[in-house]
Design a protein around this motif. Structure first.
Motif, short mmCIF file in Angstrom:
data_model
loop_
_atom_site.label_atom_id
_atom_site.label_comp_id
_atom_site.label_asym_id
_atom_site.label_seq_id
_atom_site.Cartn_x
_atom_site.Cartn_y
_atom_site.Cartn_z
N ARG A 15 30.11 25.73 23.98
CA ARG A 15 29.63 24.44 23.45
C ARG A 15 28.54 23.85 24.34
NH1 ARG A 15 34.76 21.80 23.64
NH2 ARG A 15 33.57 19.93 23.99
N ILE A 50 25.26 25.79 23.95
CA ILE A 50 24.59 25.48 22.68
C ILE A 50 23.92 24.11 22.75
CG2 ILE A 50 25.01 24.97 20.23
CD1 ILE A 50 27.15 27.28 20.41
N ARG A 51 24.58 23.15 23.32
CA ARG A 51 23.98 21.81 23.48
C ARG A 51 22.71 21.90 24.33
NH1 ARG A 51 29.56 19.23 24.85
NH2 ARG A 51 30.40 19.03 22.77
N LEU A 63 19.82 23.50 22.31
CA LEU A 63 19.24 22.56 21.35
C LEU A 63 18.46 21.45 22.05
CD1 LEU A 63 22.03 22.28 18.64
CD2 LEU A 63 19.99 23.72 18.63
N ARG A 77 20.56 14.67 19.07
CA ARG A 77 21.72 15.52 18.85
C ARG A 77 22.99 14.69 18.97
NH1 ARG A 77 18.30 16.91 21.67
NH2 ARG A 77 19.27 16.25 23.57
N SER A 92 27.34 15.30 18.79
CA SER A 92 28.32 16.38 18.80
C SER A 92 29.62 15.98 18.12
CB SER A 92 28.56 16.90 20.21
OG SER A 92 28.58 15.89 21.14
N LEU A 109 26.34 18.72 15.59
CA LEU A 109 26.89 20.01 16.00
C LEU A 109 28.39 19.85 16.11
CD1 LEU A 109 26.61 22.87 17.33
CD2 LEU A 109 26.36 21.66 19.49
N TYR A 110 29.15 20.69 15.39
CA TYR A 110 30.60 20.60 15.49
C TYR A 110 31.24 21.94 15.16
CZ TYR A 110 30.25 19.83 10.42
OH TYR A 110 29.96 19.94 9.09
N MET A 154 31.08 27.42 13.70
CA MET A 154 30.23 26.34 14.19
C MET A 154 29.32 25.89 13.06
SD MET A 154 27.39 26.29 17.23
CE MET A 154 26.22 27.36 16.41
N VAL A 168 25.99 23.38 12.19
CA VAL A 168 24.87 22.57 12.64
C VAL A 168 24.28 21.93 11.39
CG1 VAL A 168 22.62 22.54 13.80
CG2 VAL A 168 24.37 24.18 14.53
#
Length: 147
Positions: A17, A20-21, A24, A32, A34, A50-51, A71, A73
């Protein structure tokens, strides 16, 4: 022994996670959030949510357990010219960034874009274009050794 694998899964899932954050944040410089419940205002756009809605156990691989993390987006843009092109371009940037990142790849056994859905809607004078991408991330409960 099983508890050790579960603890490692939490650590690895957290690393995934965070990576990925970071991807991005650096490669797709938009707002963004989450959490799926984040309220977006027009001034927040373009933005991405994003989850991770689900995870499931797959097969055992040696001493490790393979897991599949779903996941999502979701992106939304307030297009300036062509709504379809702008939302497609943003979705493509996200996909390219995620699939090309070596740091993320080192945490996973695979990452696949399963589905992408697009919506373009008008509300008064505003047009909003959105996309939802669903990815399948597979990883092992034990972090792979780097060579």
């Amino acid at each position: 022994m099983k508890r050790l694998h579960m603890g490692n899964s939490r650590v690895i899932r957290r690393k995934i996670r965070e990576r990925i954050r970071d991807i991005l944040r650096v490669q797709v410089p938009i707002n963004r959030f989450s959490a799926r419940t984040a309220a977006l205002a027009i001034e927040d756009l373009p933005a991405a949510l994003l989850y991770f809605p689900s995870e499931r156990l797959l097969e055992k691989v040696g001493d490790s357990q393979e897991r599949e993390l779903e996941m999502r987006v979701e992106v939304a843009v307030l297009p300036k010219t062509d709504p379809e092109d702008e939302v497609f371009d943003l979705a493509d940037k996200i996909e390219e960034a995620l699939l090309a990142d070596q740091g993320l790849e080192s945490l996973l056994t695979s990452i696949d874009l399963e589905r992408a859905d697009f919506v373009i809607e008008a509300d008064g004078d505003s047009v909003i274009a959105a996309a939802q991408q669903t990815y399948r991330l597979k990883y092992l409960s034990e972090e792979p050794e780097t060579t």
